[in-house]
Design an enzyme around this catalytic site. Structure first.
Site, PDB file in Angstrom:
ATOM      1  N   THR A  24       0.824  -1.087  -0.052  1.00  6.79           N
ATOM      2  CA  THR A  24      -0.013   0.203   0.020  1.00  6.79           C
ATOM      3  C   THR A  24       0.931   1.414  -0.056  1.00  6.79           C
ATOM      4  O   THR A  24       0.354   2.358   0.084  1.00  6.79           O
ATOM      5  CB  THR A  24      -0.873  -0.019   1.240  1.00  6.79           C
ATOM      6  OG1 THR A  24      -0.182  -0.288   2.372  1.00  6.79           O
ATOM      7  CG2 THR A  24      -2.008  -1.000   1.177  1.00  6.79           C
ATOM      8  N   ALA A  26       4.364   3.943  -1.157  1.00  6.28           N
ATOM      9  CA  ALA A  26       4.584   4.770  -2.288  1.00  6.28           C
ATOM     10  C   ALA A  26       5.379   3.707  -3.067  1.00  6.28           C
ATOM     11  O   ALA A  26       5.294   3.783  -4.433  1.00  6.28           O
ATOM     12  CB  ALA A  26       5.673   5.996  -1.927  1.00  6.28           C
ATOM     13  N   SER A  53      -4.532  -1.855   6.795  1.00  5.69           N
ATOM     14  CA  SER A  53      -4.814  -2.043   5.463  1.00  5.69           C
ATOM     15  C   SER A  53      -5.454  -3.407   4.917  1.00  5.69           C
ATOM     16  O   SER A  53      -5.863  -3.594   4.033  1.00  5.69           O
ATOM     17  CB  SER A  53      -3.745  -1.809   4.564  1.00  5.69           C
ATOM     18  OG  SER A  53      -3.127  -0.452   4.887  1.00  5.69           O
ATOM     19  N   ARG A 112      21.642  -3.574   3.808  1.00  6.97           N
ATOM     20  CA  ARG A 112      22.310  -3.286   2.388  1.00  6.97           C
ATOM     21  C   ARG A 112      23.806  -3.343   2.733  1.00  6.97           C
ATOM     22  O   ARG A 112      24.449  -3.735   1.887  1.00  6.97           O
ATOM     23  CB  ARG A 112      22.228  -1.931   2.081  1.00  6.97           C
ATOM     24  CG  ARG A 112      20.972  -1.592   1.488  1.00  6.97           C
ATOM     25  CD  ARG A 112      20.608  -0.230   0.923  1.00  6.97           C
ATOM     26  NE  ARG A 112      19.223  -0.105   0.583  1.00  6.97           N
ATOM     27  CZ  ARG A 112      18.303   1.105   0.887  1.00  6.97           C
ATOM     28  NH1 ARG A 112      18.807   1.951   1.407  1.00  6.97           N
ATOM     29  NH2 ARG A 112      17.035   1.128   0.517  1.00  6.97           N
ATOM     30  N   CYS A 142      17.384   4.786  -3.328  1.00  3.79           N
ATOM     31  CA  CYS A 142      17.001   5.311  -4.478  1.00  3.79           C
ATOM     32  C   CYS A 142      17.979   6.168  -5.211  1.00  3.79           C
ATOM     33  O   CYS A 142      18.044   6.234  -6.352  1.00  3.79           O
ATOM     34  CB  CYS A 142      15.714   5.968  -4.357  1.00  3.79           C
ATOM     35  SG  CYS A 142      15.562   6.981  -2.906  1.00  3.79           S
ATOM     36  N   SER A 172       9.115  12.171  -3.110  1.00  2.92           N
ATOM     37  CA  SER A 172       8.472  10.784  -3.172  1.00  2.92           C
ATOM     38  C   SER A 172       9.422  10.033  -2.424  1.00  2.92           C
ATOM     39  O   SER A 172       9.265   8.905  -1.979  1.00  2.92           O
ATOM     40  CB  SER A 172       7.905  10.177  -4.390  1.00  2.92           C
ATOM     41  OG  SER A 172       9.009  10.145  -5.355  1.00  2.92           O
ATOM     42  N   GLY A 173      11.037  10.273  -2.616  1.00  2.38           N
ATOM     43  CA  GLY A 173      11.991   9.399  -1.732  1.00  2.38           C
ATOM     44  C   GLY A 173      11.831   9.477  -0.378  1.00  2.38           C
ATOM     45  O   GLY A 173      12.262   8.618   0.139  1.00  2.38           O
ATOM     46  N   LYS A 238      24.809   6.673   2.664  1.00  3.16           N
ATOM     47  CA  LYS A 238      24.398   5.420   1.672  1.00  3.16           C
ATOM     48  C   LYS A 238      24.982   5.430   0.542  1.00  3.16           C
ATOM     49  O   LYS A 238      25.415   4.284  -0.154  1.00  3.16           O
ATOM     50  CB  LYS A 238      23.053   5.495   1.805  1.00  3.16           C
ATOM     51  CG  LYS A 238      22.121   4.958   2.776  1.00  3.16           C
ATOM     52  CD  LYS A 238      20.624   4.913   2.687  1.00  3.16           C
ATOM     53  CE  LYS A 238      19.923   5.335   3.848  1.00  3.16           C
ATOM     54  NZ  LYS A 238      18.358   5.428   3.418  1.00  3.16           N
ATOM     55  N   ARG A 260      17.079  18.169  -1.141  1.00  7.31           N
ATOM     56  CA  ARG A 260      15.901  17.861  -1.552  1.00  7.31           C
ATOM     57  C   ARG A 260      15.212  18.992  -2.374  1.00  7.31           C
ATOM     58  O   ARG A 260      15.712  20.228  -2.011  1.00  7.31           O
ATOM     59  CB  ARG A 260      15.181  17.603  -0.204  1.00  7.31           C
ATOM     60  CG  ARG A 260      13.534  17.209  -0.609  1.00  7.31           C
ATOM     61  CD  ARG A 260      13.541  15.741  -0.746  1.00  7.31           C
ATOM     62  NE  ARG A 260      14.173  14.774   0.282  1.00  7.31           N
ATOM     63  CZ  ARG A 260      14.097  13.543   0.502  1.00  7.31           C
ATOM     64  NH1 ARG A 260      13.996  12.812  -0.461  1.00  7.31           N
ATOM     65  NH2 ARG A 260      14.546  13.027   1.539  1.00  7.31           N
ATOM     66  N   HIS A 267      14.729  11.358  -8.959  1.00  6.03           N
ATOM     67  CA  HIS A 267      15.951  12.140  -8.617  1.00  6.03           C
ATOM     68  C   HIS A 267      17.010  12.265  -9.855  1.00  6.03           C
ATOM     69  O   HIS A 267      17.112  11.696 -10.734  1.00  6.03           O
ATOM     70  CB  HIS A 267      16.722  11.063  -7.913  1.00  6.03           C
ATOM     71  CG  HIS A 267      16.044  10.701  -6.418  1.00  6.03           C
ATOM     72  ND1 HIS A 267      14.751  11.334  -5.882  1.00  6.03           N
ATOM     73  CD2 HIS A 267      16.189   9.760  -5.357  1.00  6.03           C
ATOM     74  CE1 HIS A 267      14.578  10.847  -4.732  1.00  6.03           C
ATOM     75  NE2 HIS A 267      15.466   9.973  -4.383  1.00  6.03           N
TER      76      HIS A 267
HETATM   77  N1  LIG Z   1      10.231   6.147  -1.737  1.00  8.69           N
HETATM   78  C1  LIG Z   1      11.515   5.856  -2.096  1.00  8.69           C
HETATM   79  O1  LIG Z   1      11.762   6.405  -3.287  1.00  8.69           O
HETATM   80  C2  LIG Z   1      12.267   4.789  -1.818  1.00  8.69           C
HETATM   81  C3  LIG Z   1      12.879   4.125  -2.727  1.00  8.69           C
HETATM   82  C4  LIG Z   1      13.998   3.094  -2.298  1.00  8.69           C
HETATM   83  C5  LIG Z   1      13.618   2.353  -1.186  1.00  8.69           C
HETATM   84  N2  LIG Z   1      12.633   2.844  -0.579  1.00  8.69           N
HETATM   85  C6  LIG Z   1      12.273   2.145   0.870  1.00  8.69           C
HETATM   86  O2  LIG Z   1      11.219   1.305   0.732  1.00  8.69           O
HETATM   87  C7  LIG Z   1      10.488   1.318   2.012  1.00  8.69           C
HETATM   88  C8  LIG Z   1       9.041   1.752   1.923  1.00  8.69           C
HETATM   89  O3  LIG Z   1       9.167   3.172   1.312  1.00  8.69           O
HETATM   90  P1  LIG Z   1       8.039   3.923   0.990  1.00  8.69           P
HETATM   91  O4  LIG Z   1       8.550   5.100   0.416  1.00  8.69           O
HETATM   92  O5  LIG Z   1       6.994   3.103   0.096  1.00  8.69           O
HETATM   93  O6  LIG Z   1       7.037   4.115   2.428  1.00  8.69           O
HETATM   94  P2  LIG Z   1       5.565   4.186   2.622  1.00  8.69           P
HETATM   95  O7  LIG Z   1       4.750   5.062   1.465  1.00  8.69           O
HETATM   96  O8  LIG Z   1       5.635   5.090   4.192  1.00  8.69           O
HETATM   97  O9  LIG Z   1       4.768   2.918   2.918  1.00  8.69           O
HETATM   98  C9  LIG Z   1       5.183   2.043   3.905  1.00  8.69           C
HETATM   99  C10 LIG Z   1       4.528   0.724   3.627  1.00  8.69           C
HETATM  100  O10 LIG Z   1       4.870  -0.260   4.584  1.00  8.69           O
HETATM  101  C11 LIG Z   1       3.668  -0.607   5.485  1.00  8.69           C
HETATM  102  N3  LIG Z   1       3.669  -0.833   6.923  1.00  8.69           N
HETATM  103  C12 LIG Z   1       4.121   0.128   7.475  1.00  8.69           C
HETATM  104  N4  LIG Z   1       4.344  -0.407   8.810  1.00  8.69           N
HETATM  105  C13 LIG Z   1       4.103  -1.514   8.853  1.00  8.69           C
HETATM  106  C14 LIG Z   1       3.891  -2.676   9.807  1.00  8.69           C
HETATM  107  N5  LIG Z   1       4.174  -2.450  11.085  1.00  8.69           N
HETATM  108  N6  LIG Z   1       3.485  -4.076   9.186  1.00  8.69           N
HETATM  109  C15 LIG Z   1       3.280  -4.305   8.116  1.00  8.69           C
HETATM  110  N7  LIG Z   1       3.347  -3.243   7.087  1.00  8.69           N
HETATM  111  C16 LIG Z   1       3.696  -1.951   7.392  1.00  8.69           C
HETATM  112  C17 LIG Z   1       2.628   0.213   5.201  1.00  8.69           C
HETATM  113  O11 LIG Z   1       1.517  -0.279   5.128  1.00  8.69           O
HETATM  114  P3  LIG Z   1      -0.058   0.449   5.689  1.00  8.69           P
HETATM  115  O12 LIG Z   1      -0.294   1.215   4.339  1.00  8.69           O
HETATM  116  O13 LIG Z   1      -0.847  -0.640   6.020  1.00  8.69           O
HETATM  117  O14 LIG Z   1       0.589   1.635   6.705  1.00  8.69           O
HETATM  118  C18 LIG Z   1       2.867   0.730   3.575  1.00  8.69           C
HETATM  119  O15 LIG Z   1       2.335  -0.213   2.923  1.00  8.69           O
HETATM  120  C19 LIG Z   1      11.197   1.889   3.003  1.00  8.69           C
HETATM  121  O16 LIG Z   1      12.256   1.010   3.657  1.00  8.69           O
HETATM  122  C20 LIG Z   1      11.963   3.227   2.189  1.00  8.69           C
HETATM  123  O17 LIG Z   1      13.290   3.399   2.698  1.00  8.69           O
HETATM  124  C21 LIG Z   1      11.851   3.762  -0.457  1.00  8.69           C
END
Ligand SMILES: NC(=O)c1ccc[n+]([C@@H]2O[C@H](COP(=O)([O-])OP(=O)(O)OC[C@H]3O[C@@H](n4cnc5c(N)ncnc54)[C@H](OP(=O)(O)O)[C@@H]3O)[C@@H](O)[C@H]2O)c1
Length: 361
Positions: A24, A26, A53, A112, A142, A172-173, A238, A260, A267
């Site tokens: 669910t 980003a 969710s 990582r 990212c 969105s990062g 990182k 940012r 990016h």
């Molecule tokens: N955004 C980027 O550009 C990017 C790039 C590379 C890596 N990442 C990494 O990818 C990961 C996700 O990032 P995001 O940007 O997608 O974050 P996000 O939009 O905040 O989404 C977080 C996701 O994790 C779930 N979640 C949170 N707490 C949870 C729990 N206790 N149990 C089960 N599910 C849980 C949420 O579910 P609910 O909707 O149910 O809360 C949601 O599906 C992070 O580690 C981030 O550092 C992000």
């Protein structure tokens, strides 16, 4: 080293079962789109998120699929589990999923730099995917991913010796919260005369700076991540550590400044890359024009260079502004753009998962 195959092999359908943990979020949202666009190699695709969710229905491969809550049982029969969740959730649950026999591809920062966890970019070090004694494979951050495919190609030919990088990172990062913050701030400043006196933007957005330390609308913020020693940010370290690990250059000098900018997704980075010997722009352009996953878009006289407005939603790493350093014939200057939610995250994870699926099939 753990057995690379599950004892009970791929799922009943004859194709491996995939779990998307964090479906669910980003990254998860883009992942579902990517899974619908790429070759359909998976049997069941199970969508997992927090209990908040559970029961929601999301579309993947054109089918409405119900989200289930993250529990140990959710990994029953799963062959490959992608984790797109916050660090602390991955830290607890990825090893549990691996213990249940799934190969984990983790997108968080948790594993990582673990020497027993490979950090994989399929265009650069695909062989590393098989060296996974913990049953976990890590996806780079990212910011690293937005440039490393182009740099890997140049390194293979010229031999990289030093990197100096500045990032221009999209909101969105910082996940859904980052996007919501910029959209809200833009609504507060749109149509105003703000940005003409000190503090006027800050007063307009008030306390709503979300995951950022300063207003991001009408602004640039020289900070991403959390504080580390001697003034560096976690995001900057990182990029340094991950680039060294992926390229197999543990002593590579790397200096990074992360910034940012008010861009939703994609990016951008300026890169100063120094190589073993003299380089030419013609050869660099030839390498970049033919490297898998890279698009060379570089004709400034005709106004052609990549920008996030055009790159967003696309898969490749886009490179423009290729120049030889004026004062160093061994160095190149580049401007690189990559969609942080596609190649910078979900797409690279999907590509890694496909490499694992090919082993299991
Ligand atoms: N955004 C980027 O550009 C990017 C790039 C590379 C890596 N990442 C990494 O990818 C990961 C996700 O990032 P995001 O940007 O997608 O974050 P996000 O939009 O905040 O989404 C977080 C996701 O994790 C779930 N979640 C949170 N707490 C949870 C729990 N206790 N149990 C089960 N599910 C849980 C949420 O579910 P609910 O909707 O149910 O809360 C949601 O599906 C992070 O580690 C981030 O550092 C992000």
């Amino acid at each position: 080293m753990a057995d690379l195959r599950r004892a009970d092999g791929p799922g009943r359908s004859g194709r491996p079962t995939l779990a998307v943990v964090g479906a669910t979020g980003a990254v998860g949202t883009v992942m579902l789109r990517i899974l619908s666009q790429r070759a359909d190699i998976w049997g069941e695709i199970r969508l997992i998120a927090s209990p908040r969710s559970a029961g929601r229905k999301l579309a993947v491969r054109g089918e409405e699929t119900e989200v289930v809550a993250l529990t140990e049982e959710a990994f029953d029969g799963v062959d490959v589990a992608m984790f797109d969740v916050p660090d602390e959730v991955a830290e607890r649950w990825a090893p549990l999923a691996a213990a249940k026999g799934a190969v984990v591809v983790d997108n968080s920062g948790t594993f990582r730099m673990d020497p027993e966890v490979p950090l994989v970019v399929p265009e650069v070090n695909p062989h590393a995917v098989r060296m996974r004694p913990r049953g976990i494979i890590a996806n780079p951050s990212c910011t690293t991913l937005s440039m490393i495919v182009a740099l890997g190609a140049l390194h293979a030919e010229f031999g990289l010796r030093e990197l100096v990088v500045s990032s221009y990172q999209a909101v969105s990062g910082a996940g859904r919260a980052g996007v919501a913050t910029l959209r809200q701030q833009l609504s507060l400043v749109a149509g105003t005369e703000l940005g003409t006196s000190p503090g006027d933007v800050r007063r307009a957005v008030g306390d709503s700076t979300g995951p950022f330390p300063e207003p991001v609308a009408l602004n640039v913020v020289p900070w991403a991540g959390s504080p580390r020693e001697d003034g560096w940010s976690s995001e900057e370290l990182k990029v340094r550590d991950e680039s060294r690990k992926i390229l197999g250059l543990p002593d590579l000098p790397v200096a990074v400044t992360c910034v940012r900018v008010p861009v939703i997704t994609t990016h951008s980075l300026t890169v100063h890359a120094r190589f073993e010997g003299e380089v030419t722009v013609d050869k660099a352009r030839e390498i970049l024009a033919t490297a898998p996953g890279v698009v060379l878009f570089d004709n400034p006289a005709a106004g052609e260079f990549p920008t996030p407005a055009d790159v967003v939603g696309t898969d490749p790493t886009w490179v423009g502004r290729v120049r030889r350093a004026l004062d160093d014939p061994t160095a190149l200057e580049l401007f690189v753009c990559g969609d942080n939610l596609r190649k910078g995250s979900a797409l690279n994870t999907a590509q890694i998962a496909e490499l694992v699926a090919a082993e299991l099939s």
